[in-house]
Design a protein around this motif. Structure first.
Motif, PDB file in Angstrom:
ATOM      1  N   ASP A  54      51.389 -77.848 -49.113  1.00 26.22           N
ATOM      2  CA  ASP A  54      52.053 -79.111 -48.808  1.00 26.22           C
ATOM      3  C   ASP A  54      52.908 -79.509 -50.006  1.00 26.22           C
ATOM      4  OD1 ASP A  54      52.825 -81.526 -47.737  1.00 26.22           O
ATOM      5  OD2 ASP A  54      50.857 -82.476 -47.928  1.00 26.22           O
ATOM      6  N   LYS A  55      53.963 -78.761 -50.251  1.00 27.80           N
ATOM      7  CA  LYS A  55      54.775 -78.918 -51.460  1.00 27.80           C
ATOM      8  C   LYS A  55      55.433 -80.293 -51.572  1.00 27.80           C
ATOM      9  CE  LYS A  55      55.666 -73.981 -51.841  1.00 27.80           C
ATOM     10  NZ  LYS A  55      54.687 -73.685 -52.825  1.00 27.80           N
ATOM     11  N   SER A  56      55.681 -80.973 -50.478  1.00 22.64           N
ATOM     12  CA  SER A  56      56.278 -82.303 -50.550  1.00 22.64           C
ATOM     13  C   SER A  56      55.217 -83.404 -50.466  1.00 22.64           C
ATOM     14  CB  SER A  56      57.320 -82.482 -49.443  1.00 22.64           C
ATOM     15  OG  SER A  56      56.694 -82.379 -48.172  1.00 22.64           O
ATOM     16  N   GLY A  57      53.965 -83.016 -50.427  1.00 26.97           N
ATOM     17  CA  GLY A  57      52.871 -83.974 -50.330  1.00 26.97           C
ATOM     18  C   GLY A  57      52.551 -84.629 -51.662  1.00 26.97           C
ATOM     19  N   PRO A  58      51.417 -85.315 -51.721  1.00 27.29           N
ATOM     20  CA  PRO A  58      51.043 -86.036 -52.941  1.00 27.29           C
ATOM     21  C   PRO A  58      50.797 -85.099 -54.115  1.00 27.29           C
ATOM     22  CG  PRO A  58      49.247 -86.062 -51.357  1.00 27.29           C
ATOM     23  CD  PRO A  58      50.414 -85.432 -50.679  1.00 27.29           C
ATOM     24  N   ARG A  59      50.989 -85.653 -55.292  1.00 31.18           N
ATOM     25  CA  ARG A  59      50.764 -84.907 -56.535  1.00 31.18           C
ATOM     26  C   ARG A  59      49.857 -85.735 -57.426  1.00 31.18           C
ATOM     27  NH1 ARG A  59      57.126 -83.463 -57.525  1.00 31.18           N
ATOM     28  NH2 ARG A  59      57.326 -82.216 -55.646  1.00 31.18           N
ATOM     29  N   LEU A  60      48.979 -85.064 -58.121  1.00 33.21           N
ATOM     30  CA  LEU A  60      48.153 -85.721 -59.128  1.00 33.21           C
ATOM     31  C   LEU A  60      48.831 -85.544 -60.474  1.00 33.21           C
ATOM     32  CD1 LEU A  60      44.655 -84.363 -58.049  1.00 33.21           C
ATOM     33  CD2 LEU A  60      45.643 -86.601 -57.528  1.00 33.21           C
ATOM     34  N   ALA A  61      48.793 -86.561 -61.312  1.00 34.44           N
ATOM     35  CA  ALA A  61      49.393 -86.493 -62.647  1.00 34.44           C
ATOM     36  C   ALA A  61      48.308 -86.725 -63.687  1.00 34.44           C
ATOM     37  CB  ALA A  61      50.492 -87.534 -62.790  1.00 34.44           C
ATOM     38  N   PHE A  62      48.249 -85.852 -64.673  1.00 35.79           N
ATOM     39  CA  PHE A  62      47.285 -85.938 -65.763  1.00 35.79           C
ATOM     40  C   PHE A  62      48.023 -85.945 -67.089  1.00 35.79           C
ATOM     41  CE2 PHE A  62      45.272 -83.723 -62.254  1.00 35.79           C
ATOM     42  CZ  PHE A  62      44.060 -84.373 -62.141  1.00 35.79           C
ATOM     43  N   SER A  63      47.459 -86.632 -68.061  1.00 31.45           N
ATOM     44  CA  SER A  63      48.022 -86.524 -69.409  1.00 31.45           C
ATOM     45  C   SER A  63      47.734 -85.111 -69.903  1.00 31.45           C
ATOM     46  CB  SER A  63      47.389 -87.551 -70.347  1.00 31.45           C
ATOM     47  OG  SER A  63      46.050 -87.191 -70.639  1.00 31.45           O
ATOM     48  N   PRO A  64      48.536 -84.586 -70.815  1.00 34.49           N
ATOM     49  CA  PRO A  64      48.260 -83.250 -71.345  1.00 34.49           C
ATOM     50  C   PRO A  64      46.852 -83.145 -71.950  1.00 34.49           C
ATOM     51  CG  PRO A  64      50.483 -83.874 -71.904  1.00 34.49           C
ATOM     52  CD  PRO A  64      49.824 -85.099 -71.303  1.00 34.49           C
ATOM     53  N   THR A  65      46.387 -84.211 -72.599  1.00 33.56           N
ATOM     54  CA  THR A  65      45.045 -84.199 -73.192  1.00 33.56           C
ATOM     55  C   THR A  65      43.975 -84.122 -72.119  1.00 33.56           C
ATOM     56  OG1 THR A  65      45.853 -85.488 -75.067  1.00 33.56           O
ATOM     57  CG2 THR A  65      43.473 -85.466 -74.707  1.00 33.56           C
ATOM     58  N   ALA A  66      44.113 -84.914 -71.058  1.00 32.68           N
ATOM     59  CA  ALA A  66      43.137 -84.886 -69.964  1.00 32.68           C
ATOM     60  C   ALA A  66      43.141 -83.521 -69.274  1.00 32.68           C
ATOM     61  CB  ALA A  66      43.437 -85.994 -68.962  1.00 32.68           C
ATOM     62  N   TRP A  67      44.316 -82.931 -69.081  1.00 32.35           N
ATOM     63  CA  TRP A  67      44.405 -81.619 -68.431  1.00 32.35           C
ATOM     64  C   TRP A  67      43.723 -80.546 -69.281  1.00 32.35           C
ATOM     65  CZ3 TRP A  67      44.847 -79.785 -63.856  1.00 32.35           C
ATOM     66  CH2 TRP A  67      45.119 -78.441 -63.655  1.00 32.35           C
ATOM     67  N   ARG A  68      43.978 -80.570 -70.593  1.00 27.25           N
ATOM     68  CA  ARG A  68      43.325 -79.611 -71.494  1.00 27.25           C
ATOM     69  C   ARG A  68      41.813 -79.728 -71.417  1.00 27.25           C
ATOM     70  NH1 ARG A  68      47.400 -80.322 -74.826  1.00 27.25           N
ATOM     71  NH2 ARG A  68      46.478 -82.105 -75.872  1.00 27.25           N
ATOM     72  N   SER A  69      41.319 -80.973 -71.387  1.00 27.97           N
ATOM     73  CA  SER A  69      39.863 -81.202 -71.283  1.00 27.97           C
ATOM     74  C   SER A  69      39.329 -80.635 -69.984  1.00 27.97           C
ATOM     75  CB  SER A  69      39.550 -82.690 -71.369  1.00 27.97           C
ATOM     76  OG  SER A  69      39.868 -83.190 -72.638  1.00 27.97           O
ATOM     77  N   PHE A  70      40.053 -80.852 -68.871  1.00 27.53           N
ATOM     78  CA  PHE A  70      39.622 -80.321 -67.580  1.00 27.53           C
ATOM     79  C   PHE A  70      39.573 -78.790 -67.610  1.00 27.53           C
ATOM     80  CE2 PHE A  70      41.054 -78.353 -63.629  1.00 27.53           C
ATOM     81  CZ  PHE A  70      39.944 -78.605 -62.838  1.00 27.53           C
ATOM     82  N   VAL A  71      40.621 -78.174 -68.113  1.00 29.17           N
ATOM     83  CA  VAL A  71      40.675 -76.703 -68.150  1.00 29.17           C
ATOM     84  C   VAL A  71      39.558 -76.149 -69.032  1.00 29.17           C
ATOM     85  CG1 VAL A  71      42.059 -74.721 -68.894  1.00 29.17           C
ATOM     86  CG2 VAL A  71      43.126 -76.568 -67.600  1.00 29.17           C
ATOM     87  N   GLU A  72      39.318 -76.758 -70.168  1.00 26.75           N
ATOM     88  CA  GLU A  72      38.234 -76.298 -71.044  1.00 26.75           C
ATOM     89  C   GLU A  72      36.891 -76.416 -70.338  1.00 26.75           C
ATOM     90  OE1 GLU A  72      38.676 -78.551 -74.638  1.00 26.75           O
ATOM     91  OE2 GLU A  72      40.500 -77.455 -75.211  1.00 26.75           O
ATOM     92  N   PHE A  73      36.676 -77.529 -69.625  1.00 26.76           N
ATOM     93  CA  PHE A  73      35.424 -77.704 -68.894  1.00 26.76           C
ATOM     94  C   PHE A  73      35.297 -76.661 -67.787  1.00 26.76           C
ATOM     95  CE2 PHE A  73      33.322 -79.308 -65.091  1.00 26.76           C
ATOM     96  CZ  PHE A  73      32.038 -79.476 -65.588  1.00 26.76           C
ATOM     97  N   ALA A  74      36.380 -76.461 -67.005  1.00 28.40           N
ATOM     98  CA  ALA A  74      36.343 -75.512 -65.899  1.00 28.40           C
ATOM     99  C   ALA A  74      36.081 -74.092 -66.391  1.00 28.40           C
ATOM    100  CB  ALA A  74      37.659 -75.573 -65.119  1.00 28.40           C
ATOM    101  N   GLN A  75      36.598 -73.739 -67.546  1.00 30.84           N
ATOM    102  CA  GLN A  75      36.373 -72.393 -68.084  1.00 30.84           C
ATOM    103  C   GLN A  75      34.944 -72.209 -68.589  1.00 30.84           C
ATOM    104  OE1 GLN A  75      39.545 -72.244 -70.998  1.00 30.84           O
ATOM    105  NE2 GLN A  75      40.918 -71.209 -69.582  1.00 30.84           N
ATOM    106  N   SER A  76      34.264 -73.312 -68.863  1.00 31.58           N
ATOM    107  CA  SER A  76      32.913 -73.199 -69.415  1.00 31.58           C
ATOM    108  C   SER A  76      31.836 -73.091 -68.342  1.00 31.58           C
ATOM    109  CB  SER A  76      32.611 -74.410 -70.325  1.00 31.58           C
ATOM    110  OG  SER A  76      32.444 -75.585 -69.537  1.00 31.58           O
ATOM    111  N   VAL A  77      32.173 -73.372 -67.082  1.00 30.30           N
ATOM    112  CA  VAL A  77      31.158 -73.314 -66.021  1.00 30.30           C
ATOM    113  C   VAL A  77      31.211 -72.033 -65.261  1.00 30.30           C
ATOM    114  CG1 VAL A  77      30.861 -75.761 -65.736  1.00 30.30           C
ATOM    115  CG2 VAL A  77      32.641 -74.622 -64.432  1.00 30.30           C
TER     116      VAL A  77
END
Length: 77
Positions: A54-77
Motif C-alpha cells: 500500500d505505497k500510497s497508504g499511511p506511513r510511520l515516522a520515527f526519529s533517527p534515534t528511535a529507529w536505531r533503538s528499534f533496530v538494535e532491539f529487533a536484532q537482539s531478539v
C-alpha cells in the motif's frame, strides 16, 4: 520533521540523469511471495516505514534515534 528525502542514485541509472529510483528499501526479511512486507526510507530528520503493498497508504515516522533503538532491539531478539 522534514519531508525532504535523502536520494540515492540507482546503480542501474544512466549518467545522463533521470531513471533514478525512490529512497524506499524493502526489508531483507520480506518474502518474495507478496506476504507481509515493509519498506523503509531514510529522510533528513526521520525514518519512514510503510506497507509495501500500500505505497500510497499511511506511513510511520520515527526519529533517527528511535529507529536505531528499534533496530538494535529487533536484532537482539
Amino acid at each position: 520533521m522534514s519531508s525532504d528525502p535523502v536520494w540515492f542514485k540507482s546503480s542501474h541509472s544512466g549518467n545522463e540523469g533521470g531513471d533514478c529510483v525512490e529512497v524506499w528499501f524493502k526489508s531483507s526479511h520480506s518474502s518474495n511471495e507478496g506476504g507481509a512486507c515493509v519498506e523503509v526510507a531514510e529522510m533528513v530528520d526521520a525514518v519512514l516505514v510503510r506497507d509495501s503493498k500500500d505505497k500510497s497508504g499511511p506511513r510511520l515516522a520515527f526519529s533517527p534515534t528511535a529507529w536505531r533503538s528499534f533496530v538494535e532491539f529487533a536484532q537482539s531478539v
